[in-house]
Design a protein around this motif. Structure first.
Motif, PDB file in Angstrom:
ATOM      1  N   ARG A  37       9.638   8.199   3.308  1.00 19.92           N
ATOM      2  CA  ARG A  37       8.319   8.704   3.694  1.00 19.92           C
ATOM      3  C   ARG A  37       7.257   7.734   3.187  1.00 19.92           C
ATOM      4  O   ARG A  37       7.486   6.943   2.271  1.00 19.92           O
ATOM      5  N   ARG A  38       6.066   7.827   3.785  1.00 19.60           N
ATOM      6  CA  ARG A  38       4.975   6.949   3.337  1.00 19.60           C
ATOM      7  C   ARG A  38       4.681   7.146   1.862  1.00 19.60           C
ATOM      8  O   ARG A  38       4.452   6.180   1.130  1.00 19.60           O
ATOM      9  N   GLY A  39       4.674   8.391   1.440  1.00 19.06           N
ATOM     10  CA  GLY A  39       4.371   8.665   0.045  1.00 19.06           C
ATOM     11  C   GLY A  39       5.386   8.057  -0.907  1.00 19.06           C
ATOM     12  O   GLY A  39       5.032   7.629  -2.019  1.00 19.06           O
ATOM     13  N   GLU A  40       6.636   8.000  -0.479  1.00 16.65           N
ATOM     14  CA  GLU A  40       7.669   7.405  -1.324  1.00 16.65           C
ATOM     15  C   GLU A  40       7.476   5.896  -1.439  1.00 16.65           C
ATOM     16  O   GLU A  40       7.640   5.324  -2.523  1.00 16.65           O
ATOM     17  N   VAL A  41       7.148   5.248  -0.328  1.00 21.77           N
ATOM     18  CA  VAL A  41       6.873   3.814  -0.386  1.00 21.77           C
ATOM     19  C   VAL A  41       5.666   3.553  -1.271  1.00 21.77           C
ATOM     20  O   VAL A  41       5.663   2.623  -2.101  1.00 21.77           O
ATOM     21  N   ALA A  43       4.561   5.321  -3.775  1.00 16.57           N
ATOM     22  CA  ALA A  43       4.913   5.520  -5.180  1.00 16.57           C
ATOM     23  C   ALA A  43       5.722   4.345  -5.709  1.00 16.57           C
ATOM     24  O   ALA A  43       5.492   3.864  -6.830  1.00 16.57           O
ATOM     25  N   LEU A  44       6.665   3.851  -4.921  1.00 12.03           N
ATOM     26  CA  LEU A  44       7.480   2.718  -5.355  1.00 12.03           C
ATOM     27  C   LEU A  44       6.634   1.462  -5.519  1.00 12.03           C
ATOM     28  O   LEU A  44       6.908   0.627  -6.389  1.00 12.03           O
ATOM     29  N   ALA A  45       5.604   1.314  -4.681  1.00  8.28           N
ATOM     30  CA  ALA A  45       4.751   0.121  -4.738  1.00  8.28           C
ATOM     31  C   ALA A  45       3.608   0.272  -5.736  1.00  8.28           C
ATOM     32  O   ALA A  45       2.899  -0.709  -6.006  1.00  8.28           O
ATOM     33  N   GLY A  46       3.380   1.467  -6.240  1.00  6.81           N
ATOM     34  CA  GLY A  46       2.305   1.678  -7.210  1.00  6.81           C
ATOM     35  C   GLY A  46       0.921   1.709  -6.596  1.00  6.81           C
ATOM     36  O   GLY A  46      -0.055   1.287  -7.229  1.00  6.81           O
ATOM     37  N   VAL A  47       0.818   2.189  -5.360  1.00  6.94           N
ATOM     38  CA  VAL A  47      -0.484   2.329  -4.705  1.00  6.94           C
ATOM     39  C   VAL A  47      -0.630   3.771  -4.233  1.00  6.94           C
ATOM     40  O   VAL A  47       0.330   4.547  -4.208  1.00  6.94           O
ATOM     41  N   SER A  48      -1.835   4.142  -3.839  1.00  8.71           N
ATOM     42  CA  SER A  48      -2.054   5.500  -3.367  1.00  8.71           C
ATOM     43  C   SER A  48      -1.471   5.672  -1.966  1.00  8.71           C
ATOM     44  O   SER A  48      -1.305   4.703  -1.206  1.00  8.71           O
ATOM     45  N   VAL A  49      -1.175   6.931  -1.623  1.00  8.33           N
ATOM     46  CA  VAL A  49      -0.658   7.220  -0.284  1.00  8.33           C
ATOM     47  C   VAL A  49      -1.684   6.823   0.764  1.00  8.33           C
ATOM     48  O   VAL A  49      -1.336   6.266   1.819  1.00  8.33           O
ATOM     49  N   GLU A  50      -2.954   7.100   0.498  1.00 15.41           N
ATOM     50  CA  GLU A  50      -4.007   6.777   1.455  1.00 15.41           C
ATOM     51  C   GLU A  50      -4.083   5.268   1.689  1.00 15.41           C
ATOM     52  O   GLU A  50      -4.258   4.806   2.822  1.00 15.41           O
ATOM     53  N   LEU A  55      -2.544   0.454   5.204  1.00 17.92           N
ATOM     54  CA  LEU A  55      -1.793  -0.771   5.466  1.00 17.92           C
ATOM     55  C   LEU A  55      -0.854  -0.583   6.649  1.00 17.92           C
ATOM     56  O   LEU A  55      -0.756  -1.437   7.527  1.00 17.92           O
ATOM     57  N   GLU A  56      -0.177   0.550   6.675  1.00 13.80           N
ATOM     58  CA  GLU A  56       0.791   0.786   7.740  1.00 13.80           C
ATOM     59  C   GLU A  56       0.116   1.012   9.085  1.00 13.80           C
ATOM     60  O   GLU A  56       0.770   0.885  10.128  1.00 13.80           O
ATOM     61  N   ARG A  57      -1.163   1.321   9.077  1.00 17.60           N
ATOM     62  CA  ARG A  57      -1.896   1.382  10.351  1.00 17.60           C
ATOM     63  C   ARG A  57      -2.258  -0.009  10.853  1.00 17.60           C
ATOM     64  O   ARG A  57      -2.810  -0.150  11.942  1.00 17.60           O
TER      65      ARG A  57
END
Length: 299
Positions: A37-41, A43-50, A55-57
């Motif tokens: 999920r986006r939130g998991e990525v 968290a792993l990268a140390g950035v906010s979900v927003e 970035l993914e947009r």
């Protein structure tokens, strides 16, 4: 350059390939999407979900190298994928001119010294450009790829051969692997030079004429040339198992030289000797690069 669609599709396809188990995350409950999920990525990268969602947009402009590195780590990108992500970020920042290959004249001529070097190699050797045009070869390389050279339409191209020529499925015993590698090479080339009109036309042609190509192109897989083993089924000498080494040409930065070799005293080594005899007997047509070292190719 507005490359947001390319960025979005690359990141979403990479995220879909990473399972929670591979990322070291616990699996809790049913999952409605493949991969992370986006939130998991995030968290792993140390950035906010927003921020990751932005970035993914497709908004890579201004992203710091450290964040790109963290995203690459979270998505378990290999070296080729990391390089592709960095190129996408450079393009988003408008700095792609710094990494684009130099433009060549539309007709490129094989330098005599380059052809002499190819001819001095005693095993099959070929030169391929970013669009997977087969632009030069020694006599044994031409003999090994006689099926590819059989295309009467012009400069032989591995993309057209693989997806539009029925001989490819005999020549490549594992056709799916060969097709995957070919498309990943083209996708990598598109990342290096998104302004290459001839490459765009080739991709458009193959996408229109081949569902197999269109599906693979949408996967956004990339790869780097290196070394390995390839298997071919030649129409004259049968099965070949050859090791290959691919390297960039310093004087021709958008060309790759690939040299093939067989294990000594193996069945393939004997088959290559037969192939050399076959080619030496004049079974390859008179347009062989070895017989005409100043052949022009559209580039």
């Amino acid at each position: 350059m507005d490359n947001r669609v390319e960025v979005r599709e690359f990141l979403t396809t990479r995220r879909a390939k990473i399972t929670p188990e591979r990322a070291g995350l616990p699996v809790v409950g049913a999952r409605r999407v493949p991969g992370l999920r986006r939130g998991e990525v995030a968290a792993l990268a140390g950035v906010s979900v927003e921020y990751y969602a932005k970035l993914e947009r497709g908004s890579l402009a201004g992203v710091s190298p450290s964040v790109l590195d963290a995203i690459a780590g979270a998505l378990r990108l290999d070296d080729a994928e990391r390089a592709h992500l960095l190129r996408l970020a450079q393009q988003a920042n408008g700095s792609d001119a710094l990494v684009r290959p130099a433009r060549r004249p539309k007709a490129w001529t094989v330098r005599p010294s380059l052809q002499w070097s190819l001819d001095a190699i005693t095993t099959p050797a070929i030169i391929v450009n970013l669009r997977q045009d087969l632009v030069a070869a020694n006599l044994l390389g031409r003999a090994m790829y006689a099926d590819v050279y059989a295309d009467p339409s012009g400069t032989p191209n591995f993309g057209r051969f693989t997806f539009l020529d029925s001989a490819a499925r005999r020549f490549h015993p594992d056709w799916n692997l060969a097709a995957d590698m070919l498309v990943a090479n083209l996708r990598t080339a598109a990342g290096k030079d998104p302004h290459d009109k001839c490459l765009q036309e080739l991709v458009g042609e193959l996408s229109t004429r081949s569902e197999d190509f269109r599906r693979r192109w949408g996967a956004h897989n990339v790869r780097s040339h290196s070394s390995g083993v390839k298997h071919f089924r030649h129409h004259v000498v049968g099965d070949l198992e050859v090791n290959y080494e691919t390297m960039d040409l310093r004087a021709e930065p958008d060309l790759n030289l690939t040299i093939y070799a067989a294990e000594p005293d193996s069945p393939t080594a004997n088959a290559l000797q037969l192939l050399a005899s076959w080619s030496a007997q004049g079974c390859i047509d008179s347009t062989s690069p070895s017989k005409n070292s100043r052949t022009s190719h559209p580039l």
